[in-house]
Structures are given as C-alpha cells and as structure tokens.
Design a protein around this motif. Structure first.
Motif, PDB file in Angstrom:
ATOM      1  N   HIS A  83     -13.171  27.744  48.922  1.00 30.43           N
ATOM      2  CA  HIS A  83     -13.321  27.234  47.566  1.00 30.43           C
ATOM      3  C   HIS A  83     -14.407  26.176  47.627  1.00 30.43           C
ATOM      4  O   HIS A  83     -14.691  25.624  48.675  1.00 30.43           O
ATOM      5  N   GLY A  84     -15.050  25.917  46.573  1.00 29.24           N
ATOM      6  CA  GLY A  84     -16.122  24.930  46.575  1.00 29.24           C
ATOM      7  C   GLY A  84     -17.470  25.531  46.925  1.00 29.24           C
ATOM      8  O   GLY A  84     -17.620  26.745  47.039  1.00 29.24           O
ATOM      9  N   ASN A  85     -18.429  24.662  47.103  1.00 27.53           N
ATOM     10  CA  ASN A  85     -19.813  25.068  47.309  1.00 27.53           C
ATOM     11  C   ASN A  85     -20.218  25.026  48.777  1.00 27.53           C
ATOM     12  O   ASN A  85     -19.617  24.314  49.577  1.00 27.53           O
ATOM     13  N   LEU A  86     -21.263  25.758  49.090  1.00 22.70           N
ATOM     14  CA  LEU A  86     -21.863  25.763  50.419  1.00 22.70           C
ATOM     15  C   LEU A  86     -22.987  24.729  50.449  1.00 22.70           C
ATOM     16  O   LEU A  86     -23.858  24.739  49.573  1.00 22.70           O
ATOM     17  N   ASN A  87     -22.982  23.855  51.440  1.00 25.89           N
ATOM     18  CA  ASN A  87     -24.050  22.864  51.593  1.00 25.89           C
ATOM     19  C   ASN A  87     -25.285  23.508  52.208  1.00 25.89           C
ATOM     20  O   ASN A  87     -25.182  24.294  53.143  1.00 25.89           O
ATOM     21  N   ILE A  88     -26.446  23.156  51.683  1.00 27.95           N
ATOM     22  CA  ILE A  88     -27.725  23.584  52.238  1.00 27.95           C
ATOM     23  C   ILE A  88     -28.418  22.319  52.721  1.00 27.95           C
ATOM     24  O   ILE A  88     -28.643  21.393  51.941  1.00 27.95           O
ATOM     25  N   ARG A  89     -28.755  22.299  54.027  1.00 28.02           N
ATOM     26  CA  ARG A  89     -29.265  21.084  54.651  1.00 28.02           C
ATOM     27  C   ARG A  89     -30.714  21.237  55.117  1.00 28.02           C
ATOM     28  O   ARG A  89     -31.172  22.342  55.349  1.00 28.02           O
ATOM     29  N   LYS A  90     -31.387  20.128  55.254  1.00 26.34           N
ATOM     30  CA  LYS A  90     -32.790  20.089  55.668  1.00 26.34           C
ATOM     31  C   LYS A  90     -32.986  20.716  57.047  1.00 26.34           C
ATOM     32  O   LYS A  90     -33.946  21.423  57.289  1.00 26.34           O
ATOM     33  N   GLY A  91     -32.082  20.450  57.957  1.00 21.23           N
ATOM     34  CA  GLY A  91     -32.155  20.975  59.317  1.00 21.23           C
ATOM     35  C   GLY A  91     -30.807  21.504  59.759  1.00 21.23           C
ATOM     36  O   GLY A  91     -29.808  21.368  59.056  1.00 21.23           O
ATOM     37  N   PRO A  92     -30.765  22.106  60.944  1.00 16.68           N
ATOM     38  CA  PRO A  92     -29.523  22.689  61.453  1.00 16.68           C
ATOM     39  C   PRO A  92     -28.595  21.628  62.037  1.00 16.68           C
ATOM     40  O   PRO A  92     -28.685  21.284  63.205  1.00 16.68           O
ATOM     41  N   GLY A  93     -27.711  21.094  61.224  1.00 20.62           N
ATOM     42  CA  GLY A  93     -26.748  20.101  61.678  1.00 20.62           C
ATOM     43  C   GLY A  93     -26.063  19.420  60.507  1.00 20.62           C
ATOM     44  O   GLY A  93     -26.675  19.221  59.459  1.00 20.62           O
ATOM     45  N   LYS A  94     -24.809  19.051  60.700  1.00 21.59           N
ATOM     46  CA  LYS A  94     -24.044  18.406  59.632  1.00 21.59           C
ATOM     47  C   LYS A  94     -24.578  17.030  59.263  1.00 21.59           C
ATOM     48  O   LYS A  94     -24.313  16.531  58.181  1.00 21.59           O
ATOM     49  N   ASP A  95     -25.343  16.428  60.172  1.00 19.18           N
ATOM     50  CA  ASP A  95     -25.896  15.103  59.900  1.00 19.18           C
ATOM     51  C   ASP A  95     -27.234  15.173  59.176  1.00 19.18           C
ATOM     52  O   ASP A  95     -27.814  14.149  58.835  1.00 19.18           O
ATOM     53  N   LEU A  98     -28.761  16.592  52.864  1.00 17.47           N
ATOM     54  CA  LEU A  98     -28.299  17.634  51.953  1.00 17.47           C
ATOM     55  C   LEU A  98     -29.380  17.904  50.913  1.00 17.47           C
ATOM     56  O   LEU A  98     -29.819  16.994  50.209  1.00 17.47           O
ATOM     57  N   LEU A  99     -29.839  19.169  50.843  1.00 17.79           N
ATOM     58  CA  LEU A  99     -30.882  19.550  49.887  1.00 17.79           C
ATOM     59  C   LEU A  99     -30.313  20.139  48.603  1.00 17.79           C
ATOM     60  O   LEU A  99     -30.918  20.044  47.549  1.00 17.79           O
ATOM     61  N   GLY A 100     -29.171  20.794  48.730  1.00 12.25           N
ATOM     62  CA  GLY A 100     -28.571  21.449  47.578  1.00 12.25           C
ATOM     63  C   GLY A 100     -27.310  22.174  47.977  1.00 12.25           C
ATOM     64  O   GLY A 100     -26.828  22.035  49.097  1.00 12.25           O
ATOM     65  N   LYS A 101     -26.810  22.976  47.056  1.00 13.78           N
ATOM     66  CA  LYS A 101     -25.566  23.708  47.274  1.00 13.78           C
ATOM     67  C   LYS A 101     -25.682  25.097  46.659  1.00 13.78           C
ATOM     68  O   LYS A 101     -26.514  25.323  45.786  1.00 13.78           O
ATOM     69  N   SER A 102     -24.839  25.991  47.132  1.00 12.61           N
ATOM     70  CA  SER A 102     -24.690  27.309  46.512  1.00 12.61           C
ATOM     71  C   SER A 102     -23.216  27.524  46.238  1.00 12.61           C
ATOM     72  O   SER A 102     -22.362  27.175  47.055  1.00 12.61           O
ATOM     73  N   ALA A 103     -22.927  28.095  45.088  1.00 14.20           N
ATOM     74  CA  ALA A 103     -21.547  28.279  44.652  1.00 14.20           C
ATOM     75  C   ALA A 103     -20.832  29.361  45.462  1.00 14.20           C
ATOM     76  O   ALA A 103     -21.455  30.274  46.002  1.00 14.20           O
ATOM     77  N   HIS A 104     -19.524  29.255  45.515  1.00 13.77           N
ATOM     78  CA  HIS A 104     -18.672  30.276  46.118  1.00 13.77           C
ATOM     79  C   HIS A 104     -19.013  31.636  45.495  1.00 13.77           C
ATOM     80  O   HIS A 104     -19.158  31.751  44.284  1.00 13.77           O
ATOM     81  N   ASN A 105     -19.190  32.642  46.320  1.00  9.95           N
ATOM     82  CA  ASN A 105     -19.517  34.027  45.935  1.00  9.95           C
ATOM     83  C   ASN A 105     -20.964  34.232  45.502  1.00  9.95           C
ATOM     84  O   ASN A 105     -21.342  35.347  45.160  1.00  9.95           O
ATOM     85  N   GLN A 125     -31.757  29.481  43.382  1.00  9.12           N
ATOM     86  CA  GLN A 125     -32.561  28.445  42.732  1.00  9.12           C
ATOM     87  C   GLN A 125     -33.821  28.117  43.543  1.00  9.12           C
ATOM     88  O   GLN A 125     -34.603  27.266  43.155  1.00  9.12           O
ATOM     89  N   GLY A 126     -34.002  28.778  44.688  1.00 10.03           N
ATOM     90  CA  GLY A 126     -35.183  28.564  45.518  1.00 10.03           C
ATOM     91  C   GLY A 126     -35.050  27.461  46.545  1.00 10.03           C
ATOM     92  O   GLY A 126     -36.009  27.121  47.225  1.00 10.03           O
ATOM     93  N   ILE A 127     -33.859  26.897  46.686  1.00 10.24           N
ATOM     94  CA  ILE A 127     -33.651  25.856  47.690  1.00 10.24           C
ATOM     95  C   ILE A 127     -33.531  26.526  49.053  1.00 10.24           C
ATOM     96  O   ILE A 127     -32.719  27.426  49.248  1.00 10.24           O
ATOM     97  N   GLU A 128     -34.351  26.071  49.986  1.00 15.35           N
ATOM     98  CA  GLU A 128     -34.393  26.633  51.329  1.00 15.35           C
ATOM     99  C   GLU A 128     -33.889  25.614  52.320  1.00 15.35           C
ATOM    100  O   GLU A 128     -34.305  24.454  52.297  1.00 15.35           O
ATOM    101  N   GLY A 129     -32.972  26.029  53.187  1.00 15.04           N
ATOM    102  CA  GLY A 129     -32.465  25.117  54.203  1.00 15.04           C
ATOM    103  C   GLY A 129     -31.438  25.810  55.070  1.00 15.04           C
ATOM    104  O   GLY A 129     -31.245  27.027  55.003  1.00 15.04           O
ATOM    105  N   TYR A 130     -30.774  25.019  55.874  1.00 14.29           N
ATOM    106  CA  TYR A 130     -29.827  25.527  56.862  1.00 14.29           C
ATOM    107  C   TYR A 130     -28.390  25.349  56.372  1.00 14.29           C
ATOM    108  O   TYR A 130     -28.043  24.320  55.804  1.00 14.29           O
ATOM    109  N   SER A 131     -27.580  26.383  56.626  1.00 14.61           N
ATOM    110  CA  SER A 131     -26.165  26.344  56.242  1.00 14.61           C
ATOM    111  C   SER A 131     -25.322  26.878  57.388  1.00 14.61           C
ATOM    112  O   SER A 131     -25.790  27.699  58.190  1.00 14.61           O
TER     113      SER A 131
END
Length: 139
Positions: A83-95, A98-105, A125-131
């Motif tokens: 449930h909730g959104n997927l985080n899209i990050r600048k690089g590969p790592g939880k730290d 955060l650049l944006g999010k994508s919704a569930h499904n 939406q064109g946001i590119e990053g690591y998830s």
C-alpha cells in the motif's frame, strides 16, 4: 584538492562512456556533472565509479545529473507496494535524495538493473531514478 581533481576518474568515465551534452561545473563547493546516457547501464557505471570515490555517497559534494535515453521497447514494470507509493531516489540507496514517487499499481519503465536490490526506472511523469526492486514486478 579541487572537486574536479577528486572526481577526475568519474569525469573521465563519463567522457569514455560518451555522455551526450556532458557539462561539468563547480558551484558553492559542489561539483555538478550533467548529461545524457545512451543506456541505463552507462548511468549505473557512473554511479559505481562515484561509489568507489565516495563510498555510500556521503560527502554531499557532487550532484550526478545524468538522464537516460529511453528505448520505446523498454520493459514496463508495475509498482507492487503493499500500500502506498514507491520512492524514486537520486541514487541507489535509502539515504539518497527523494526525487518523487509512483503510486501503487502504476506502470514504470525499467532503464536498468543496478544490482539485485536497486533498479533504475522512469515513471509516467518522467521522473527518473532508483527504486527498490522488491516493489517492482513484471507487467
């Protein structure tokens, strides 16, 4: 040592990988490397080089802003969070920032598999990053 000297190996890698529109500039004690990679794998190589110079990307003195050209036939994935959104990050790592999010499904485009835990994606939406790969499944 200047930031361009510190990250000389990364700049050379960007040049060797033929990053289009490569721009390197230093401003307010931060080095900016901008450009466009032909594939997600090329961008992943740059992140790996960056990680070798600055393990876990902790210095905060570099902004690697490399976008990827998208193949129209690229693999599509579905966001499969419980449930909730997927985080899209600048690089590969939880730290990483955060650049944006994508919704569930939601559907996203797979640009590359950085490793078994992190995928480089682009959302609708064109946001590119690591998830985190654990929240992405094949359509």
């Amino acid at each position: 040592m200047s930031l361009q000297e510190k990250y000389a190996r990364l700049i050379q890698e960007a040049q060797a990988q033929s990053i289009r529109n490569l721009q390197v500039r230093e401003q307010d004690a931060v080095l900016y490397i901008d450009g466009e990679a032909s594939t997600g794998e090329v961008k992943d190589k740059l992140w790996s080089s960056y990680n070798e110079i600055d393990p876990d990307f902790r210095s905060g003195d570099l902004i690697l802003n490399i976008q990827v050209s998208v193949d129209p036939q690229a693999t599509k994935l579905r966001v499969s969070t419980a449930h909730g959104n997927l985080n899209i990050r600048k690089g590969p790592g939880k730290d990483q920032e955060l650049l944006g999010k994508s919704a569930h499904n939601a559907a996203v485009t797979l640009l590359s598999k950085y490793n078994s835990e992190w995928y480089l994606i682009r959302n609708e939406q064109g946001i590119e990053g690591y998830s985190s790969s654990q929240y992405l499944t094949q359509l």
